[in-house]
Design a protein around this motif. Structure first.
Motif, short mmCIF file in Angstrom:
data_model
loop_
_atom_site.label_atom_id
_atom_site.label_comp_id
_atom_site.label_asym_id
_atom_site.label_seq_id
_atom_site.Cartn_x
_atom_site.Cartn_y
_atom_site.Cartn_z
N ARG A 134 -73.53 18.93 34.76
CA ARG A 134 -72.82 19.19 36.13
C ARG A 134 -71.52 20.06 35.99
O ARG A 134 -70.68 19.98 36.71
CB ARG A 134 -72.25 17.72 36.74
N PRO A 169 -78.94 7.74 41.45
CA PRO A 169 -78.64 8.65 40.25
C PRO A 169 -77.43 8.06 39.45
O PRO A 169 -76.87 7.18 39.55
CB PRO A 169 -77.65 9.59 41.28
N ARG A 200 -75.68 14.11 34.66
CA ARG A 200 -75.88 13.36 35.85
C ARG A 200 -77.47 13.62 36.02
O ARG A 200 -77.86 14.77 36.52
CB ARG A 200 -75.34 13.57 37.02
N ASP A 236 -80.13 12.93 38.65
CA ASP A 236 -80.31 12.77 40.19
C ASP A 236 -81.83 12.75 40.41
O ASP A 236 -82.56 13.32 39.35
CB ASP A 236 -79.70 13.19 41.29
N THR A 267 -74.78 8.57 36.06
CA THR A 267 -73.96 9.50 35.63
C THR A 267 -73.36 9.11 34.40
O THR A 267 -73.04 7.92 34.39
CB THR A 267 -72.82 9.83 37.01
#
Lengths: 105, 493
Positions: B129, B54, B71, B73, B56
């Motif tokens: 996020r 992932p 982010r 993922d 970020t």
């Protein structure tokens, strides 16, 4: 004595209740939109009151910034809703959704 | 480099939307170029995520809680890639209907900026996020979606847009109220930071409000009444975006809320209610689809049913005890189902738009014998139907197979029955249009010809939906990157 932040928070909660009632109970779309704006203002007022979390450091600036953004978003949404409503009224001479016809305005 | 890779899928469509207003004559080319550019960037980002895990970034160097974190993922990047694929194809397919051909038209002017704003909102929702940032993304997405419904200005579609508006406004204010409560309780809106603190009843109230708001925006039963008229009333390329892409954003946020942010607040009742409403949506949506006489309405009601499946992830992946070894499978299956539905449903609406143009109306009897005149588009419709029914080898099959395995292995037979019944009902409501299309007798004499390249576009998406099932191992492994712990362990202790 009730701290003023609590008072503002409670006033916000009351506005949310009034706005939600108006939004759900009315059929006329302009009334529903106005009720929705009352509801939104209540949310912003509560959010603003939440900024005064700890009296010894003063107000938190983050909710204020978010409220301003939120007001801009709500303004855009209301403008679109009004534009659609005007179009509906021009096309059908009505200001309520077909399924709400017959309910009190 | 990764900063650009994560921020450009959000920034480019926004910038292009502004430019499309300023230079409306070049808007179509600009939008298509943006679509393919973002698709390329998303694929690149997916390779980076696959290689390094992932990614970020803190926008502008401001870390959470003050700044906004993006982010990527496996889940976010996966949705980013599939939605960019759909978007790129749909924008090309929209060109004949909405390109500026000299005479200024309102729809032709408004379509491209709105589609690009929708694209930006979608990408933000997949990558963000931050609860407030997610709220803004959802608003951008929903408002442009509503404007797209009303773009032709007919009384019916304006009514549908206003009904959508009533539901959407309520959904967004509930989400905002939840976010405000979350901030009041924990002084942060970042999902990652909130996941680390001890959450109490204020957060439970916030999550209840946000879940309800998101359920309204995902058109979960009983909040689905707005969806069919809105999706069926919009022009076909807009319908494809609305049905395939828009509800997925709110669903991804819902997944993040319960599996990333607050798995410890889930209760058996919550899982049963969300799963139960999803199950009712599957059955109710399918039954209503069977009763429709217009092709676009059948496809729109099918969306209500297909969105219902997504909510079965809550009881199946979140369930307690016995379900746990199968949880990760069910959690991944929900994303798989969303991917397959995105590709197949966009293909179906694009094909339906071509049928509508060829025949002049979208009542079912107009489809009789159409396969001889438009073989490619009919083949695309058939392929996407295979994925929607969940027949073997398609993406829809892989998703249903994973969900069924986890339902039976964990002894939750009831959900398995819903899956099987939903597949049968889908076969029934899709059989009627397919049967008419491929029937031997009768073919409309006066069809408006549709160029072959336009028929190939839905075929590309339908093929992708089938290939997703044939080559499912790669996407399956990719979705596990950065998977929240609760996705494997279940939500209940």
């Amino acid at each position: 004595m009730i701290p003023s932040a609590t008072l503002f928070g409670l006033a916000g909660a009351a506005l949310v209740g009034i706005g939600l009632y108006g939004f759900l109970a009315h059929a006329h779309l302009l009334r529903r939109l106005l009720s929705f704006n009352v509801l939104g203002s209540g949310v912003f007022l509560m959010f603003g009151a939440a900024a005064w979390r700890s009296p010894w450091i003063g107000a938190d600036a983050v909710p204020h910034a978010l409220i301003i953004t939120g007001i801009v978003v709500k303004l855009a949404g209301s403008a679109l809703a009004i534009a659609l409503l005007v179009q509906l009224a021009r096309a059908t001479r009505r200001a309520a959704l077909p399924e709400d016809e017959g309910r009190p305005p | 480099m990764t900063t650009l890779l994560l921020s450009l899928p959000v920034a480019l469509p926004l910038l292009a939307a502004l430019l499309a207003v300023a230079a409306s004559r070049q808007a179509a080319g600009l939008a298509m170029a943006t679509g393919f550019l973002v698709l390329g960037l998303s694929v690149w980002l997916a390779f980076e995520v696959a290689a390094a895990g992932p990614i970020t970034i803190a926008l502008g160097g401001w870390e959470a809680p003050l700044g906004i974190v993006l982010r990527a993922d496996g889940l976010g990047a996966g949705f980013l890639v599939v939605s960019a694929m759909v978007m790129a194809v749909v924008l090309v397919a929209a060109q004949p209907s909405f390109e500026d051909q000299g005479q200024e038209s309102r729809a032709g002017f408004a379509f491209w900026p709105l589609a690009l704003l929708l694209f930006a909102g979608l990408n933000t929702a997949f990558l963000s996020r931050d609860l407030f940032n997610l709220f803004v993304a959802l608003e951008l997405l929903t408002l442009s979606a509503i404007a797209l419904v009303a773009i032709e200005g007919k009384a019916g579609s304006v009514t549908a847009a206003l009904r959508y508006m009533v539901f959407a406004l309520l959904g967004s204010v509930l989400f905002l109220l939840g976010a405000a409560l979350a901030y009041a309780a924990h002084a942060t809106l970042d999902i990652g930071l909130l996941a680390q603190v001890e959450l109490g009843w204020p957060m439970a109230a916030a999550l209840a409000l946000m879940t309800m708001g998101l359920a309204i925006k995902t058109a979960l039963f009983p909040f689905h009444a707005w969806l069919p008229p809105a999706h069926a009333g919009a022009p076909a390329p807009a319908s494809a975006m609305l049905s395939a892409l828009v509800p997925k954003a709110s669903f991804v946020i819902l997944l993040r809320l319960w599996f990333d942010l607050a798995p410890e607040l889930a209760s058996p009742l919550l899982l049963a209610v969300l799963g139960g409403l999803g199950a009712v949506a599957v059955i109710h949506g399918s039954l209503l689809a069977i009763g429709q006489d217009r092709l676009k309405l059948i496809i729109a009601y099918s969306t209500v049913a297909q969105l219902g499946y997504l909510f079965l992830v809550f009881p199946l992946a979140g369930g307690a005890g016995g379900a746990q070894p199968w949880s990760a499978g069910a959690w991944t299956a929900a994303s798989f189902h969303a991917f397959a539905h995105m590709l197949a449903k966009a293909a179906m609406f694009l094909a339906a738009g071509l049928f509508l143009r060829a025949v002049g109306h979208d009542r079912l009897e107009g489809l009789r014998g159409l396969a001889r005149a438009m073989p490619i588009a009919c083949f695309a419709f058939g392929l996407s139907a295979i994925s929607l029914m969940g027949l073997p080898l398609s993406g829809g099959f892989t998703a249903k197979y994973l969900l069924l395995t986890s339902a039976f292995a964990s002894g939750q037979w009831g959900w398995g029955l819903v899956l099987v019944a939903g597949g049968l009902l889908a076969a029934i409501y899709l059989f009627r249009p397919l049967n008419l299309m491929f029937s031997k007798e009768g073919a409309a004499a006066s069809l408006t010809p549709v160029p072959r390249w336009e028929q190939v576009l839905p075929l590309l998406l339908a093929l992708a939906a089938v290939l997703l099932g044939l080559f499912s191992a790669g996407p399956f492994a990719f979705l596990q990157i950065g998977r929240p712990g609760a996705a494997a362990e279940g939500l209940l202790p």
